[in-house]
Design an enzyme around this catalytic site. Structure first.
Site, mmCIF file in Angstrom:
data_model
loop_
_atom_site.group_PDB
_atom_site.id
_atom_site.type_symbol
_atom_site.label_atom_id
_atom_site.label_comp_id
_atom_site.label_asym_id
_atom_site.label_seq_id
_atom_site.Cartn_x
_atom_site.Cartn_y
_atom_site.Cartn_z
ATOM 1 N N ASN A 268 -1.348 1.231 5.978
ATOM 2 C CA ASN A 268 -2.761 1.158 5.649
ATOM 3 C C ASN A 268 -3.346 0.070 6.546
ATOM 4 O OD1 ASN A 268 -5.216 0.499 4.370
ATOM 5 N ND2 ASN A 268 -4.193 -0.566 2.684
ATOM 6 N N SER B 77 4.365 -6.682 1.610
ATOM 7 C CA SER B 77 5.106 -7.596 2.500
ATOM 8 C C SER B 77 6.406 -7.020 3.043
ATOM 9 C CB SER B 77 5.372 -8.932 1.806
ATOM 10 O OG SER B 77 4.160 -9.611 1.566
HETATM 11 P P1 PGA Z 1 1.277 -5.975 3.454
HETATM 12 O O1 PGA Z 1 0.282 -4.869 2.864
HETATM 13 O O2 PGA Z 1 2.504 -5.245 3.967
HETATM 14 O O3 PGA Z 1 0.508 -6.635 4.554
HETATM 15 O O4 PGA Z 1 1.635 -6.889 2.333
HETATM 16 C C1 PGA Z 1 0.748 -3.833 2.071
HETATM 17 C C2 PGA Z 1 -0.389 -2.983 1.564
HETATM 18 O O5 PGA Z 1 -1.415 -3.511 1.132
HETATM 19 O O6 PGA Z 1 -0.260 -1.751 1.564
#
Ligand code: PGA
Length: 260
Positions: A10, A214
């Protein structure tokens, strides 16, 4: 390999049209030789038409980050399923943590969006996840079950093969997030699969459930080898095509090693 794995990202409110198109082209070039995976990218609304034209959708599916449930009407600032259809996209993400917690969307609203998205033929990615507070109270499973039961209420059996779920604990997402431990993620995924089976029987078990929050090169391997994790939904660590390609290849290697 025993199951088809999913990798997606995303892009949130990052990357303009030119950057999105360049990213997609580079990502497609780098990853198109990888067999047997499903890849998807969810860029921002204004880029969707060009994004959709930039890639072969058999290599990378293109998704929208949100959608209103009505076809048209007095809903200033909203985007309807018909408008998204026109752009040739494949997938709609519903109920991302930031939609729920920054924009106060409710499970009932997510449900309306899920049903509208399926009705219009989109693959529908419902995101669920508990907050840190809910986790501390020991009610994560209950929260996830509620989000699934309300969010997927009324989904018809014939539409189930277009339903995907992403488990993204709220506390694990974004720059201030703490990545979930693989054993904790696995426990929650098991609970999610159990609930999907209760709701939809055998077909419910086939709904892919992806982990997000993350995901990075350090934890991707231990997450992907978990029995109930079907893919990685990655944010920041995927926004550079070279890094995302490497993360996917590394995760696949780990998955294969486990299989051998
Ligand atoms: P992140 O985002 O991997 O940067 O934590 C995950 C998400 O919001 O789909």
């Amino acid at each position: 390999m025993t199951k088809k794995l999913f990798f997606g990202s995303n892009l949130k409110m990052y990357k303009n049209t030119a950057d999105t198109v360049a990213y997609l082209k580079e990502l497609e070039k780098k990853t198109k030789d990888i067999p047997d995976i499903t890849m998807f990218i969810i860029p921002s609304f204004t880029t969707l038409e060009r994004a959709s034209q930039a890639v072969d959708h058999r290599n990378i599916m293109i998704g929208a980050q949100n959608m209103n449930w009505e076809d048209q009407g007095q809903f200033t600032g909203e985007i309807s399923p018909l408008m998204l259809k026109e752009l040739g996209i494949d997938l709609v993400m519903i109920g991302h943590s930031e939609r729920r917690h920054v924009f106060n969307e409710t499970d009932v609203e997510e449900n309306k969006k899920v049903l509208a998205s399926l009705k219009h033929g989109f693959t529908t990615l419902l995101c669920i996840g508990e907050t840190a507070e809910e986790k501390d109270f020991g009610i994560s499973a209950e929260v996830l079950r509620t989000q699934l039961k309300v969010g997927l209420h009324g989904v018809k059996e014939e539409d189930l093969d277009r339903v995907w779920v992403a488990y993204e604990p709220v506390w694990s997402i974004g720059v201030n997030g703490t990545p979930a431990r693989a054993d904790y993620a696995e426990e929650m995924h098991k609970e999610i699969k159990k609930c999907l089976k209760e709701l939809f029987g055998k077909k419910g078990k086939e709904i892919p459930v992806l982990y997000g929050g993350s995901v990075n090169p350090t934890n991707a391997d231990e997450l992907i080898v978990q029995k109930h994790i079907d893919g990685l939904f990655t944010g920041r660590a995927a926004w550079d095509a070279t890094k995302f390609d490497l993360l996917i290849r590394q995760a696949l290697k780990a998955y294969k090693r486990k299989d051998d």
